[in-house]
Design a protein around this motif. Structure first.
Motif, PDB file in Angstrom:
ATOM      1  N   LEU A 189      -1.188  -3.338   5.448  1.00 40.92           N
ATOM      2  CA  LEU A 189      -0.959  -3.097   4.020  1.00 40.92           C
ATOM      3  C   LEU A 189      -0.990  -1.602   3.716  1.00 40.92           C
ATOM      4  O   LEU A 189      -0.152  -1.090   2.964  1.00 40.92           O
ATOM      5  CB  LEU A 189      -2.015  -3.819   3.186  1.00 40.92           C
ATOM      6  CG  LEU A 189      -2.000  -5.358   3.225  1.00 40.92           C
ATOM      7  CD1 LEU A 189      -3.198  -5.919   2.466  1.00 40.92           C
ATOM      8  CD2 LEU A 189      -0.707  -5.902   2.633  1.00 40.92           C
ATOM      9  N   LEU A 197       2.070  -8.101   3.392  1.00 42.20           N
ATOM     10  CA  LEU A 197       1.823  -8.512   2.017  1.00 42.20           C
ATOM     11  C   LEU A 197       2.155  -9.989   1.831  1.00 42.20           C
ATOM     12  O   LEU A 197       1.412 -10.727   1.173  1.00 42.20           O
ATOM     13  CB  LEU A 197       2.655  -7.658   1.057  1.00 42.20           C
ATOM     14  CG  LEU A 197       2.557  -8.018  -0.433  1.00 42.20           C
ATOM     15  CD1 LEU A 197       1.120  -7.871  -0.921  1.00 42.20           C
ATOM     16  CD2 LEU A 197       3.503  -7.153  -1.246  1.00 42.20           C
ATOM     17  N   ALA A 259      -3.270  -5.707  -3.259  1.00 38.34           N
ATOM     18  CA  ALA A 259      -2.511  -5.653  -2.003  1.00 38.34           C
ATOM     19  C   ALA A 259      -1.131  -5.037  -2.223  1.00 38.34           C
ATOM     20  O   ALA A 259      -0.652  -4.236  -1.418  1.00 38.34           O
ATOM     21  CB  ALA A 259      -2.381  -7.059  -1.413  1.00 38.34           C
ATOM     22  N   PHE A 260      -0.487  -5.416  -3.342  1.00 42.18           N
ATOM     23  CA  PHE A 260       0.836  -4.868  -3.649  1.00 42.18           C
ATOM     24  C   PHE A 260       0.766  -3.363  -3.865  1.00 42.18           C
ATOM     25  O   PHE A 260       1.615  -2.606  -3.350  1.00 42.18           O
ATOM     26  CB  PHE A 260       1.393  -5.557  -4.896  1.00 42.18           C
ATOM     27  CG  PHE A 260       2.733  -5.037  -5.344  1.00 42.18           C
ATOM     28  CD1 PHE A 260       3.894  -5.401  -4.672  1.00 42.18           C
ATOM     29  CD2 PHE A 260       2.835  -4.161  -6.411  1.00 42.18           C
ATOM     30  CE1 PHE A 260       5.128  -4.913  -5.064  1.00 42.18           C
ATOM     31  CE2 PHE A 260       4.057  -3.671  -6.819  1.00 42.18           C
ATOM     32  CZ  PHE A 260       5.208  -4.046  -6.146  1.00 42.18           C
TER      33      PHE A 260
END
Length: 399
Positions: A189, A197, A259-260
Motif C-alpha cells: 500500500l 488495495l 488504505a486508499f
C-alpha cells in the motif's frame, strides 16, 4: 482473485465430499499434510504454471489456509437451516484442523526469513514486518491448543464447559489474523500498488461482515421479556443492532479510506522520485557540474567504456526475452536494445512476492540501464529477486 478462487473451490469440495470427510477424517488430514510438505520442500524454481501457482501463490502465501479459516468463521453465521451452513457446521472441526496444518507450513516457509531476522537481527525488519512477525508468533501459540482440542478424541476427554472456554480463544486468533494481513499489505500500500488495495478491501469486507453477523447473533440470543414489554424491548434491540452495524460499517469505511490514501501517497511518491532519479542519472553521465575535474573525467571514461563494451555492444537492435529464477519461481523480462545499448527492461512475469520484487525491480533495472551490465548490486532484502532479474537479462541477450 486467489482468495475468491480458494473460497469457491473449497466450498464446492466440502459440499461434495461432506460424507467422505466425516467418515474418514484421517485421509482428509493426510491430504493437507502432503500439501504442506509440498509447499515446504518442493523447489521454488518451478516450471509447470499450475503447480507453481498452487504452491507459490496459494500454499506458501497462506491464501488457501486463510480461505478455509473464513469458512470456519462463517459457518456459524450462515443462513440457518441452509445446506451450506449444515455442511460447514458438520465439518467445522475438520476444516479448522486442515487450515491449521497449512498455516503452520506457511509460517515455516516465511519464517525462514522473518523469524530468523526477528530473533537475530530485528533491526533489518521494517516496522510493519516486525509487527506482522510478532502477530504470527502469537497466532502460533493460540493455534496449537485450538488445533489439538479440535480433534474428537481430545474433545471427548474434556468437559463441555472447559472446551467452550478454550475455543473462545479462536476469536482472538481471527482478530490477530486480520491484523497480520493488514500489516503484510502495508508495504504494498505504501508503495502505491493498487492490487494490494483490492486485496485489503476484500479481506476488510469479509472480516467486517463476519463481525457484524457474529455480534448480531450473539446479541439476539439474549431473551426478551414477556408481554407487555415485549414489543418495546424488541424495537429497542432492533435499534441497537442497527447502531452496531452502522458503527462497524463506519470503521470499515475509515480503514478503506486510509488504505486508499496510503496508496495514493505511494503513487505520488513514486512519481516524484522518478524525475529526481532521471535528473541524477543525467548529472552522473555528464560528470556533475559541481564535481571535481578528475571525477568528471572518470565518469566520462566509465560512460564511454559502457557504451563501447557493454553487455549489449554486439547485440543487434531489437527486443529480446529471457528468463531467470527468483525467490518463488521464474522471472521473465523483455530487454530492448538500440545502438548497442540496453534502452529498456520490462518485467513480463514474476512469481516473487511483490513487496520484495518491487524493491529489486526499482533498483536493479535502473542500475543495469545506467551501467550497461547485468552484474550490479542486489537490492537489500531482495537478493534472490535481484539475482533473478540479472540472470533474466543475461539470458535474453545471450540468445
Amino acid at each position: 482473485m486467489s482468495l475468491v478462487l480458494c473460497l469457491a473451490v473449497t466450498g464446492l469440495c466440502f459440499s461434495l465430499l461432506e460424507k467422505q470427510i466425516r467418515r474418514r477424517p484421517v485421509f482428509f488430514y493426510l491430504f493437507f499434510v502432503l500439501l504442506s510438505l509440498l509447499s515446504i520442500f518442493l523447489p521454488k524454481q518451478l516450471t509447470v504454471p499450475p503447480l507453481a501457482y498452487l504452491v507459490n501463490r496459494l500454499l506458501r502465501r497462506g491464501v488457501l489456509a486463510g480461505a478455509m479459516f473464513l469458512w470456519v468463521m462463517y459457518a456459524i453465521v450462515l443462513p440457518a437451516k441452509s445446506r451450506l451452513q449444515r455442511v460447514m457446521m458438520s465439518l467445522r472441526a475438520q476444516i479448522a484442523i486442515a487450515a491449521s496444518i497449512l498455516t503452520l507450513s506457511h509460517n515455516i516457509a516465511y519464517g525462514q526469513h522473518y523469524f530468523v531476522l526477528l530473533f537475530t537481527n530485528a533491526g533489518k525488519l521494517k516496522s510493519y514486518e516486525l509487527i506482522a512477525a510478532c502477530f504470527s508468533l502469537a497466532m502460533i501459540l493460540l493455534l496449537l491448543p485450538l488445533t489439538v482440542t479440535s480433534f474428537q478424541v481430545v474433545r471427548r476427554k474434556m468437559s463441555a464447559k472447559r472446551w467452550k472456554q478454550l475455543q473462545r480463544l479462536s476469536y482472538l486468533f481471527y482478530g490477530l489474523l486480520y491484523l497480520h494481513i493488514c500489516f503484510i499489505y502495508t508495504g504494498g500500500l505504501r508503495k502505491g500498488k493498487s492490487e494490494y488495495l483490492v486485496q485489503f478491501a476484500l479481506y476488510t469486507l469479509l472480516y467486517g461482515i463476519y463481525l457484524m453477523l457474529r455480534l448480531t447473533k450473539a446479541f439476539l440470543k439474549k431473551p426478551l421479556p414477556t408481554a407487555p414489554d415485549y414489543a418495546a424491548k424488541r424495537a429497542a434491540r432492533r435499534r441497537k443492532v442497527i447502531c452496531l452495524h452502522g458503527g462497524i460499517s463506519l470503521l470499515m469505511l475509515l480503514l478503506l479510506l486510509f488504505a486508499f490514501r496510503t496508496v495514493q501517497a505511494g503513487k505520488q511518491g513514486s512519481a516524484d522520485t522518478a524525475p529526481a532519479e532521471s535528473t541524477s542519472a543525467a548529472e552522473s553521465a555528464d560528470g556533475g557540474s559541481a564535481a571535481p575535474e578528475s571525477a568528471s573525467k572518470a565518469g566520462d571514461a566509465s560512460t564511454t567504456a559502457a557504451g563501447a563494451g557493454g553487455i549489449a555492444a554486439s547485440v543487434p537492435d531489437g527486443d529480446y526475452e529471457g528468463k531467470g529464477v527468483g525467490y518463488n519461481g521464474n522471472i521473465k523480462v523483455k530487454v530492448t536494445v538500440s545502438g548497442g545499448k540496453i534502452t529498456a527492461i520490462e518485467i513480463l512475469k514474476t512469481d516473487d512476492d511483490e513487496e520484495y520484487f518491487y524493491d529489486a525491480k526499482k533498483k536493479v533495472i535502473q542500475e543495469i540501464l545506467d551501467r550497461q551490465t547485468a552484474e550490479v548490486d542486489a537490492a537489500s532484502g531482495a537478493t534472490s529477486s535481484s539475482d533473478g532479474i540479472m540472470k533474466a537479462v543475461k539470458n535474453a541477450l545471450q540468445q
